[in-house]
Scaffold this motif. Sequence first.
Motif, PDB file in Angstrom:
ATOM      1  N   LEU A 137       0.886  -1.172   0.000  1.00  0.00           N
ATOM      2  CA  LEU A 137       0.000   0.000   0.000  1.00  0.00           C
ATOM      3  C   LEU A 137       0.918   1.215   0.000  1.00  0.00           C
ATOM      4  O   LEU A 137       1.655   1.455   0.959  1.00  0.00           O
ATOM      5  CB  LEU A 137      -0.907  -0.015   1.238  1.00  0.00           C
ATOM      6  N   ARG A 138       0.879   1.964  -1.125  1.00  0.00           N
ATOM      7  CA  ARG A 138       1.725   3.165  -1.230  1.00  0.00           C
ATOM      8  C   ARG A 138       0.986   4.296  -0.513  1.00  0.00           C
ATOM      9  O   ARG A 138       0.098   4.926  -1.083  1.00  0.00           O
ATOM     10  CB  ARG A 138       1.954   3.534  -2.687  1.00  0.00           C
ATOM     11  N   THR A 139       1.363   4.591   0.716  1.00  0.00           N
ATOM     12  CA  THR A 139       0.563   5.506   1.530  1.00  0.00           C
ATOM     13  C   THR A 139       0.711   6.970   1.130  1.00  0.00           C
ATOM     14  O   THR A 139      -0.177   7.769   1.383  1.00  0.00           O
ATOM     15  CB  THR A 139       0.929   5.378   3.014  1.00  0.00           C
ATOM     16  N   ILE A 173       1.618  -2.313   4.642  1.00  0.00           N
ATOM     17  CA  ILE A 173       1.486  -0.857   4.496  1.00  0.00           C
ATOM     18  C   ILE A 173       2.877  -0.234   4.553  1.00  0.00           C
ATOM     19  O   ILE A 173       3.605  -0.396   5.530  1.00  0.00           O
ATOM     20  CB  ILE A 173       0.573  -0.283   5.603  1.00  0.00           C
ATOM     21  N   ARG A 174       3.220   0.435   3.493  1.00  0.00           N
ATOM     22  CA  ARG A 174       4.561   1.040   3.426  1.00  0.00           C
ATOM     23  C   ARG A 174       4.525   2.436   4.029  1.00  0.00           C
ATOM     24  O   ARG A 174       3.607   3.215   3.758  1.00  0.00           O
ATOM     25  CB  ARG A 174       5.023   1.125   1.966  1.00  0.00           C
ATOM     26  N   THR A 175       5.526   2.757   4.816  1.00  0.00           N
ATOM     27  CA  THR A 175       5.569   4.104   5.384  1.00  0.00           C
ATOM     28  C   THR A 175       5.925   5.088   4.273  1.00  0.00           C
ATOM     29  O   THR A 175       6.414   4.701   3.197  1.00  0.00           O
ATOM     30  CB  THR A 175       6.592   4.199   6.534  1.00  0.00           C
ATOM     31  N   ASP A 226      10.760  11.151  -7.373  1.00  0.00           N
ATOM     32  CA  ASP A 226       9.620  11.288  -8.276  1.00  0.00           C
ATOM     33  C   ASP A 226       8.300  11.407  -7.535  1.00  0.00           C
ATOM     34  O   ASP A 226       7.261  11.573  -8.147  1.00  0.00           O
ATOM     35  CB  ASP A 226       9.576  10.086  -9.237  1.00  0.00           C
ATOM     36  N   LYS A 227       8.321  11.332  -6.225  1.00  0.00           N
ATOM     37  CA  LYS A 227       7.062  11.402  -5.473  1.00  0.00           C
ATOM     38  C   LYS A 227       7.082  12.662  -4.610  1.00  0.00           C
ATOM     39  O   LYS A 227       7.822  12.745  -3.649  1.00  0.00           O
ATOM     40  CB  LYS A 227       6.927  10.182  -4.563  1.00  0.00           C
ATOM     41  N   GLU A 228       6.276  13.638  -4.999  1.00  0.00           N
ATOM     42  CA  GLU A 228       6.243  14.883  -4.217  1.00  0.00           C
ATOM     43  C   GLU A 228       4.904  15.027  -3.534  1.00  0.00           C
ATOM     44  O   GLU A 228       3.884  14.626  -4.081  1.00  0.00           O
ATOM     45  CB  GLU A 228       6.426  16.080  -5.150  1.00  0.00           C
ATOM     46  N   ILE A 244      13.655  -4.006  -0.454  1.00  0.00           N
ATOM     47  CA  ILE A 244      14.985  -4.171  -1.025  1.00  0.00           C
ATOM     48  C   ILE A 244      14.940  -3.426  -2.348  1.00  0.00           C
ATOM     49  O   ILE A 244      14.436  -3.929  -3.343  1.00  0.00           O
ATOM     50  CB  ILE A 244      15.311  -5.667  -1.240  1.00  0.00           C
ATOM     51  N   GLU A 245      15.386  -2.196  -2.316  1.00  0.00           N
ATOM     52  CA  GLU A 245      15.319  -1.410  -3.558  1.00  0.00           C
ATOM     53  C   GLU A 245      16.589  -0.625  -3.827  1.00  0.00           C
ATOM     54  O   GLU A 245      16.664   0.148  -4.776  1.00  0.00           O
ATOM     55  CB  GLU A 245      14.073  -0.519  -3.580  1.00  0.00           C
ATOM     56  N   VAL A 246      17.586  -0.830  -2.977  1.00  0.00           N
ATOM     57  CA  VAL A 246      18.906  -0.275  -3.312  1.00  0.00           C
ATOM     58  C   VAL A 246      19.896  -1.445  -3.238  1.00  0.00           C
ATOM     59  O   VAL A 246      19.709  -2.366  -2.427  1.00  0.00           O
ATOM     60  CB  VAL A 246      19.337   0.866  -2.362  1.00  0.00           C
ATOM     61  N   ILE A 264      10.977  -6.881  -2.496  1.00  0.00           N
ATOM     62  CA  ILE A 264      11.915  -6.274  -3.447  1.00  0.00           C
ATOM     63  C   ILE A 264      11.190  -5.260  -4.332  1.00  0.00           C
ATOM     64  O   ILE A 264      10.225  -5.608  -5.019  1.00  0.00           O
ATOM     65  CB  ILE A 264      12.589  -7.357  -4.316  1.00  0.00           C
ATOM     66  N   GLY A 265      11.668  -4.047  -4.305  1.00  0.00           N
ATOM     67  CA  GLY A 265      11.106  -2.991  -5.161  1.00  0.00           C
ATOM     68  C   GLY A 265      11.966  -2.914  -6.417  1.00  0.00           C
ATOM     69  O   GLY A 265      12.967  -2.205  -6.449  1.00  0.00           O
ATOM     70  N   THR A 266      11.551  -3.666  -7.411  1.00  0.00           N
ATOM     71  CA  THR A 266      12.421  -3.766  -8.605  1.00  0.00           C
ATOM     72  C   THR A 266      12.469  -2.459  -9.400  1.00  0.00           C
ATOM     73  O   THR A 266      13.389  -2.259 -10.188  1.00  0.00           O
ATOM     74  CB  THR A 266      11.946  -4.903  -9.519  1.00  0.00           C
ATOM     75  N   ASN A 267      11.479  -1.586  -9.220  1.00  0.00           N
ATOM     76  CA  ASN A 267      11.522  -0.320  -9.968  1.00  0.00           C
ATOM     77  C   ASN A 267      12.758   0.475  -9.562  1.00  0.00           C
ATOM     78  O   ASN A 267      13.541   0.924 -10.394  1.00  0.00           O
ATOM     79  CB  ASN A 267      10.271   0.528  -9.692  1.00  0.00           C
ATOM     80  N   ASP A 268      12.913   0.628  -8.245  1.00  0.00           N
ATOM     81  CA  ASP A 268      14.081   1.377  -7.778  1.00  0.00           C
ATOM     82  C   ASP A 268      15.341   0.533  -7.830  1.00  0.00           C
ATOM     83  O   ASP A 268      16.418   1.036  -8.130  1.00  0.00           O
ATOM     84  CB  ASP A 268      13.841   1.907  -6.358  1.00  0.00           C
ATOM     85  N   LEU A 269      15.191  -0.754  -7.557  1.00  0.00           N
ATOM     86  CA  LEU A 269      16.399  -1.592  -7.574  1.00  0.00           C
ATOM     87  C   LEU A 269      17.035  -1.555  -8.976  1.00  0.00           C
ATOM     88  O   LEU A 269      18.262  -1.494  -9.109  1.00  0.00           O
ATOM     89  CB  LEU A 269      16.059  -3.032  -7.180  1.00  0.00           C
ATOM     90  N   ASP A 295      17.700   6.487 -14.658  1.00  0.00           N
ATOM     91  CA  ASP A 295      16.554   7.161 -14.070  1.00  0.00           C
ATOM     92  C   ASP A 295      15.251   6.462 -14.485  1.00  0.00           C
ATOM     93  O   ASP A 295      14.973   6.321 -15.673  1.00  0.00           O
ATOM     94  CB  ASP A 295      16.589   8.616 -14.576  1.00  0.00           C
ATOM     95  N   ARG A 296      14.459   6.052 -13.509  1.00  0.00           N
ATOM     96  CA  ARG A 296      13.216   5.339 -13.829  1.00  0.00           C
ATOM     97  C   ARG A 296      12.184   6.225 -14.509  1.00  0.00           C
ATOM     98  O   ARG A 296      11.204   5.732 -15.071  1.00  0.00           O
ATOM     99  CB  ARG A 296      12.630   4.715 -12.557  1.00  0.00           C
ATOM    100  N   CYS A 297      12.374   7.547 -14.433  1.00  0.00           N
ATOM    101  CA  CYS A 297      11.420   8.463 -15.064  1.00  0.00           C
ATOM    102  C   CYS A 297      11.888   8.897 -16.451  1.00  0.00           C
ATOM    103  O   CYS A 297      11.267   9.756 -17.067  1.00  0.00           O
ATOM    104  CB  CYS A 297      11.229   9.704 -14.210  1.00  0.00           C
TER     105      CYS A 297
HETATM  106  C1  PEP Z   1       9.784  -0.110  -6.335  1.00  0.00           C
HETATM  107  O1  PEP Z   1      10.669   0.742  -6.227  1.00  0.00           O
HETATM  108  O2  PEP Z   1       9.863  -1.123  -7.059  1.00  0.00           O
HETATM  109  C2  PEP Z   1       8.521   0.054  -5.598  1.00  0.00           C
HETATM  110  C3  PEP Z   1       7.631  -0.909  -5.532  1.00  0.00           C
HETATM  111  O3  PEP Z   1       8.296   1.241  -5.009  1.00  0.00           O
HETATM  112  P1  PEP Z   1       7.880   2.552  -5.821  1.00  0.00           P
HETATM  113  O4  PEP Z   1       7.584   2.154  -7.241  1.00  0.00           O
HETATM  114  O5  PEP Z   1       6.695   3.102  -5.120  1.00  0.00           O
HETATM  115  O6  PEP Z   1       9.101   3.400  -5.689  1.00  0.00           O
END
Ligand code: PEP
Length: 864
Positions: free
Chosen positions: A592-594, A628-630, A636-638, A722-724, A743-748, A756-758
């Motif tokens: 849950l992305r709070t 629930i994620r803090t 990219d999230k403001e 786990i994203e770094v 594991i947060g593969t987007n950031d990992l 850059d993911r964006c």
């Molecule tokens: C991720 O980084 O893979 C992740 C699930 O978190 P977010 O996309 O919200 O950064």
Amino acid sequence: MERIEESRLMDPHTRVEGHIVLVSPLTGPVVPLASVPDPVFSEGLFGDGIGVDPLVGRVVAPCDGIVVHLARTGHAVTLQTAEGAQVLVHVGIDTVELNGKGFTPKVAQGAQVRRGDTLIEFDLDVVACNAPSLVSVVAIANSDAFEVIERAGAGHVEAGKSGLLVLRVRDGAVINTAHELVANEVRRSVTLTHAGGLHARPAARAREAVRGIDARVEVRFGERKSAIESVVGLLSLGAGEGAVIELVGIGREAQRAVDAVANELLREAPGEGGEAPARQQSPAPVMQAPATAVALSAEPGVLAGVCAAPGVAVGKLVRWDEAELAPPELASGSSAAESRLLDKAIAAVDAELNQSVRTASQRGAIGEAGIFTMHRVLLEDPTLVDAARDAISLGKSAGYAWREAIRAQIAVLGKVDDPLLAERAADLRDLEKRVLRALGLSNTAARSLPEEAVLAADEFTPSDLATLDRKRVMALVMARGGATSHAAIIARQAGIPAIVALGDALHSVPEGTEVVIDALAGRFAYTPSALDIERARSEKQRQAGVREANRRTSQEAAATRDGHAVEVAANIATLEDANTAVENGADAVGLLRTELLFIHRQAAPTVEEHRQSYQAITDALAGRTAIIRTLDVGADKEVDYLTLPPEPNPALGLRGIRLAQVRPDLLDDQLRGLLAVKPAGKVRILLPMVTDVGELVRLRERIDTFAREAGRTEPIEVGVMIEVPSAALLADQLARHADFLSIGTNDLTQYTLAMDRCQPDLAAQADGLHPAVLRLVAAAVEGANKHGKWVGVCGALAGDPLAVPLLVGLGVTELSVDPVSVPSIKARVRKLDYNDCRQRAQHALALESAQAVRAASRESWPLD
Ligand code: PEP
Ligand code: MG
């Protein structure tokens, strides 16, 4: 209040404390406001007041005051009294359309006048012959602050002599007085030190900074100047990095306003790149197709691009860009009517954009939400709206006036030599289309689409897609654009197959050509054989059948053929998503992305607000657990309520739990809210951006302290994202203290590949199936296994059918995906053999590129 008989009260020579007496500015019979033959006046839209049917062509000042506005066309004037009342005198009905004919202003804007001074002379005959009515109106423009307590009854009034209205300040009203406005002027020079100078984001922030402050601010740069309210005007100043601008504040709180703007403009440090997220995800056609896009296809008659939304389609090519919306130049109704049409259209577009902001936020697309928010700011920009109104007053239609106002502004931006402004021009073009459509203009109506249309454009804008006839549109193909563009996201949601980045070659495919699209393969065939077409049609039908079958089994748990259970959970951001997750058969909520619950707020949520939001979601999950994620703000999230210290590289800065270093209160409140959710066992806490065990241990202690303080006896599970790379490499240490890893593969992927993911240009390369990322996944699982902890994946890779067998093979036991993808991912898991996955996953780790991994996966586990 002292009671005075009407005649005395109206007498301009009678002075009663707190009362303002207005004499009639015109000579003639009184007309009650309700009888004025124009609803904008009679319904009080311009404020409370009274009418006079003039017999003499002269307007005099009804009171002492300053001319705060004189219409360019001379038909209307507004005075502001020393007390702050704004008195509008409008001569005749629809007289703006005379464009000055018959009117001779006798004062200039800004002039100080005395009661009885002549303001305007007009030719009664000319006006009578050319306007629907001579009836004129005296209205109190700021009727929210001043009330009319007496007004002249029926009868004749004489200009400058007869009392017409008596006003009084309403209780509690806050008023800007003309004298203060003039007296209190503050100037301040500011050197723009941040990268990009006065760009859209600082401009919009500066504008917001003065909201509610009782003063007006003008920004001057060289010869140019702009009101702070006009973002477009501010951009047109062309004040780049290093420019020295002057802020001029006028009004009671001029100093405060000027300082607020200056602070806002100085807030961004050099290199912050505050424009970046908006730029990267802008709907503007600025992204070049990757150079390799066309070259990728060696097949004749086929263009290769990047998949933006999967699916197969067959249809006739229709060029979308060529159909321009062409409003008629001249108005069919009166200017007033046309002006109202424009207002209605703008209001409709504003509501539409507001909805887009909300849905984008819910999806987690904060960058996208920011773009729509910026569009809303531009939509109410006085520079645009005033220019359109001026054109309407000259007899132009609302649509034409709006289009011209936008285009004039685009031309101004074009003169400023700055590539970022080109993107704002694209934003303006999108607004042009939206408003024209809201005015009822359409280009689809003008060209009826074939039954099966494949629409082609350089790049679609979100508003293009809003009006599509979805029954007829089989697919979208774009020469440019990226898989993360708005058009791509909207197409995915709507289930319309889409390919981006096909390159300019797309433009040479003739209109009406029968084409075949295989979006997942990024394949656009423009000379398909009859057999290709037939195959594509049956494939499309087959895919629809598969989707339906998956849906039927989605509520059952998923396990591989050899009985290895895999939990398929959902990534959610709102209560609505929670319901969608349940409908689609999600076993739990894996993320849950709070931050998304709270982005559009002026203040951080309270403990109780946190609790309520999570409780509602937990209740909706009907017994399923929620991770629930803090708060994971930054990069990219403001969020609106957080003014983070400027950072040269926010992606590597204060984000995730690091934010607690500067704002521990935010995390504390959230943790307290989380710990209060019932039943206790249904909620797990997930900590984002953890890099080493020290951070985790400190946070665990904090959680334990809050739990004790709240008298909570049940334990709460705490997991680590786990994203770094450091977290993956130290997974064994982290797993000693954590209950699970996710594991947060987007950031990992972003941090492993330094992409850059964006950044859409890197979208194809920033692939989570890169062997380096997979090795980190393997390391994380290995580390967790040492302590008997489980590992999930909540990044986008978990929902990628080619990645699923490999993740399962590497030992991941939970896949958390988009709610709508749950049925297909469960179906995918059920087809796998766990032992086979394990073996092949080990081979994948030895491959040399993401493409090689994809190819191997496709071969071992063909897609449905
Ligand atoms: C991720 O980084 O893979 C992740 C699930 O978190 P977010 O996309 O919200 O950064
Ligand atoms: Mg992340």
